[in-house]
Design a protein around this motif. Structure first.
Motif, PDB file in Angstrom:
ATOM      1  N   ARG A  91      35.088  37.324 -31.430  1.00  0.00           N
ATOM      2  CA  ARG A  91      35.346  36.138 -31.120  1.00  0.00           C
ATOM      3  C   ARG A  91      35.156  35.060 -29.991  1.00  0.00           C
ATOM      4  O   ARG A  91      34.286  34.104 -30.134  1.00  0.00           O
ATOM      5  CB  ARG A  91      37.076  35.517 -31.723  1.00  0.00           C
ATOM      6  N   THR A  92      35.261  35.656 -29.060  1.00  0.00           N
ATOM      7  CA  THR A  92      35.036  35.045 -27.674  1.00  0.00           C
ATOM      8  C   THR A  92      33.500  35.079 -27.459  1.00  0.00           C
ATOM      9  O   THR A  92      33.152  34.219 -26.972  1.00  0.00           O
ATOM     10  CB  THR A  92      35.737  35.849 -26.685  1.00  0.00           C
TER      11      THR A  92
ATOM     12  N   LYS B  54      39.824  35.739 -21.739  1.00  0.00           N
ATOM     13  CA  LYS B  54      38.586  35.323 -22.279  1.00  0.00           C
ATOM     14  C   LYS B  54      37.564  35.427 -21.208  1.00  0.00           C
ATOM     15  O   LYS B  54      36.337  35.829 -21.135  1.00  0.00           O
ATOM     16  CB  LYS B  54      38.570  34.023 -22.777  1.00  0.00           C
TER      17      LYS B  54
ATOM     18  N   GLN C  91      32.271  32.433 -29.990  1.00  0.00           N
ATOM     19  CA  GLN C  91      32.633  31.259 -29.416  1.00  0.00           C
ATOM     20  C   GLN C  91      31.746  30.552 -28.225  1.00  0.00           C
ATOM     21  O   GLN C  91      31.172  29.416 -28.273  1.00  0.00           O
ATOM     22  CB  GLN C  91      33.995  30.866 -29.236  1.00  0.00           C
ATOM     23  N   LEU C  92      31.401  31.515 -27.327  1.00  0.00           N
ATOM     24  CA  LEU C  92      30.682  31.098 -26.305  1.00  0.00           C
ATOM     25  C   LEU C  92      29.318  30.765 -26.728  1.00  0.00           C
ATOM     26  O   LEU C  92      28.898  29.724 -26.161  1.00  0.00           O
ATOM     27  CB  LEU C  92      30.398  32.217 -25.170  1.00  0.00           C
TER      28      LEU C  92
ATOM     29  N   THR D  11      34.988  27.750 -24.972  1.00  0.00           N
ATOM     30  CA  THR D  11      35.780  28.918 -25.345  1.00  0.00           C
ATOM     31  C   THR D  11      36.950  29.329 -24.484  1.00  0.00           C
ATOM     32  O   THR D  11      37.756  30.116 -24.838  1.00  0.00           O
ATOM     33  CB  THR D  11      34.782  30.142 -24.627  1.00  0.00           C
TER      34      THR D  11
ATOM     35  N   LEU E 126      34.118  37.957 -21.351  1.00  0.00           N
ATOM     36  CA  LEU E 126      32.808  37.017 -20.913  1.00  0.00           C
ATOM     37  C   LEU E 126      32.116  38.002 -19.847  1.00  0.00           C
ATOM     38  O   LEU E 126      30.910  38.034 -19.725  1.00  0.00           O
ATOM     39  CB  LEU E 126      32.775  35.630 -20.641  1.00  0.00           C
TER      40      LEU E 126
END
Length: 162
Positions: free
Chosen positions: A71-72, A37, A75-76, A84, A41
Motif C-alpha cells: 500500500r505504501t 512509511k 500510494q507513493l 503517502t 520507501l
C-alpha cells in the motif's frame, strides 16, 4: 504479490525526497506511521542510491505486513510523497454532523425541559421524534441522540462534592 515478480508500483526517489526521508528518520520527531512509511520507501527505492529491496524483505526487516509495504508503494506512485506520509482521513468523518452546535443546543434544551404529558421523563425515542417534529433536524436516530447527549454530559466539569 508472488515471489520473483517485478513490483507493479516501483519506488524511484529523487535525491531531495531521499534526503527528506532520511532526515525524518534521523530526527525521529515524527509519528510512528510516518517513520515506518519513510523506512519502507527508502528500502524499496530502486534508484541508484536505494537498495531496491523486495516487499517480503522490507516487511520482515521493519516488522510490518506485506500489505502495508504494498500500500505504501502504491500510494507513493499514485498520489506522491506528501500524500503517502500524511494520515488519511476516513470518509465517514467527512460526512456533516447531524447535530451542529445550534441543533445540539436545542436538543439539550429539549432534553432538560418538561417531558410530554403522560411521561415522567424524556426517552431517546421521544426525543428522536420531537427533534424532527420541531424541525431541529430532518432525521435522527435514538443512537445519535444518545451519543450527542452523552458527549455533552462527559464534557461537564465536576464542581460538586462527591
Amino acid at each position: 504479490m508472488t515471489r520473483g515478480c517485478k513490483p507493479k508500483y516501483v519506488v524511484r526517489l529523487t535525491t531531495e525526497e531521499r534526503e527528506h526521508l532520511e532526515g525524518m528518520i534521523r530526527t525521529g520527531r515524527q509519528a510512528a506511521y510516518r517513520l515506518l512509511k519513510a523506512r519502507i520507501l527508502l528500502k524499496a527505492d530502486v534508484s541508484s542510491d536505494g537498495p531496491g529491496w523486495e516487499d517480503a524483505r522490507i516487511a520482515e526487516a521493519l516488522e510490518t505486513s506485506l500489505s502495508t509495504v504494498f500500500r505504501t508503494r502504491r500510494q507513493l506512485v499514485e498520489e506522491g510523497l506528501e500524500a503517502t506520509l500524511a494520515r488519511k482521513v476516513p470518509a465517514s468523518l467527512s460526512q456533516p454532523r447531524i447535530f451542529d452546535g445550534q441543533a445540539e443546543a436545542k436538543l439539550i434544551a429539549l432534553a432538560c425541559s418538561e417531558p410530554p404529558e403522560g411521561y415522567t421523563h424524556w426517552t431517546l425515542r421521544l426525543l428522536e421524534k420531537r427533534v424532527v417534529e420541531l424541525g431541529i433536524v430532518e432525521q435522527a436516530s435514538d443512537t445519535t441522540i444518545q451519543r450527542t447527549l452523552k458527549k455533552t454530559r462527559s464534557n461537564r466539569t465536576g464542581t460538586g462534592t462527591g
